[in-house]
Design a protein around this motif. Sequence first.
Motif, short mmCIF file in Angstrom:
data_model
loop_
_atom_site.label_atom_id
_atom_site.label_comp_id
_atom_site.label_asym_id
_atom_site.label_seq_id
_atom_site.Cartn_x
_atom_site.Cartn_y
_atom_site.Cartn_z
N LEU A 54 -2.72 73.92 11.23
CA LEU A 54 -2.62 73.83 12.68
C LEU A 54 -3.98 73.97 13.36
O LEU A 54 -4.27 73.29 14.35
N MET A 55 -4.82 74.85 12.84
CA MET A 55 -6.13 75.07 13.43
C MET A 55 -7.14 74.01 13.03
O MET A 55 -8.23 73.94 13.59
N GLY A 56 -6.81 73.21 12.03
CA GLY A 56 -7.71 72.13 11.63
C GLY A 56 -8.75 72.54 10.61
O GLY A 56 -9.72 71.80 10.40
N THR A 57 -8.60 73.67 9.96
CA THR A 57 -9.59 74.08 8.97
C THR A 57 -9.34 73.45 7.61
O THR A 57 -10.19 73.53 6.74
N ARG A 58 -8.21 72.80 7.42
CA ARG A 58 -7.91 72.15 6.14
C ARG A 58 -8.21 70.65 6.17
O ARG A 58 -7.73 69.90 5.35
N ARG A 59 -8.97 70.21 7.14
CA ARG A 59 -9.32 68.80 7.20
C ARG A 59 -10.45 68.50 6.24
O ARG A 59 -11.22 69.38 5.86
N GLU A 60 -10.55 67.23 5.85
CA GLU A 60 -11.64 66.83 4.97
C GLU A 60 -12.96 66.93 5.73
O GLU A 60 -13.02 66.65 6.93
N THR A 61 -14.00 67.35 5.02
CA THR A 61 -15.32 67.43 5.63
C THR A 61 -16.19 66.36 5.03
O THR A 61 -16.05 65.99 3.85
N TYR A 62 -17.09 65.84 5.83
CA TYR A 62 -17.97 64.76 5.41
C TYR A 62 -19.40 65.20 5.57
O TYR A 62 -19.73 66.02 6.40
N GLN A 63 -20.29 64.63 4.74
CA GLN A 63 -21.70 64.92 4.88
C GLN A 63 -22.49 63.65 4.62
O GLN A 63 -22.02 62.73 3.96
N ARG A 64 -23.67 63.63 5.16
CA ARG A 64 -24.52 62.45 5.05
C ARG A 64 -25.32 62.52 3.75
O ARG A 64 -25.94 63.53 3.46
N GLN A 65 -25.28 61.44 2.97
CA GLN A 65 -26.04 61.38 1.72
C GLN A 65 -26.76 60.04 1.65
O GLN A 65 -26.15 59.01 1.40
N GLY A 66 -28.06 60.09 1.91
CA GLY A 66 -28.85 58.87 1.81
C GLY A 66 -28.43 57.79 2.79
O GLY A 66 -28.42 56.61 2.44
N ARG A 113 -25.48 57.24 3.97
CA ARG A 113 -24.03 57.03 3.93
C ARG A 113 -23.33 58.34 4.30
O ARG A 113 -23.88 59.41 4.11
N ILE A 114 -22.15 58.19 4.74
CA ILE A 114 -21.33 59.38 5.02
C ILE A 114 -20.28 59.45 3.95
O ILE A 114 -19.48 58.55 3.77
N ARG A 115 -20.30 60.55 3.21
CA ARG A 115 -19.36 60.72 2.09
C ARG A 115 -18.56 61.99 2.25
O ARG A 115 -18.99 62.94 2.89
N ARG A 116 -17.41 61.97 1.61
CA ARG A 116 -16.55 63.16 1.65
C ARG A 116 -17.16 64.26 0.80
O ARG A 116 -17.64 64.04 -0.31
N LYS A 117 -17.13 65.48 1.33
CA LYS A 117 -17.62 66.62 0.59
C LYS A 117 -16.60 67.04 -0.44
O LYS A 117 -15.40 66.99 -0.20
N ARG A 118 -17.03 67.47 -1.60
CA ARG A 118 -16.08 67.82 -2.65
C ARG A 118 -15.83 69.28 -2.70
O ARG A 118 -16.39 70.14 -2.37
#
Length: 59
Positions: free
Chosen positions: A40-52, A54-59
């Motif tokens: 509900l609070m949105g803390t379980r959403r996927e996070t993304y980070q910039r790599q070179g 591109r924007i990729r999903r954080k693992r």
Amino acid sequence: MKIRDSLSVETTKQFKRIAPGSNSKKSDADPITTRDWEELMGTRRETYQRQGGRIRRKR
């Protein structure tokens, strides 16, 4: 002198009726779990980070 001393009997009955924890009935709904709160609070959403560039999903 406390506030409750100056209230009428009817008013105190109303307060007791709507006071939290005064309901003797249990709710039929399932209680909200920790995981539900996080979603509900949105803390379980996927996070993304910039790599070179591109924007990729954080693992």
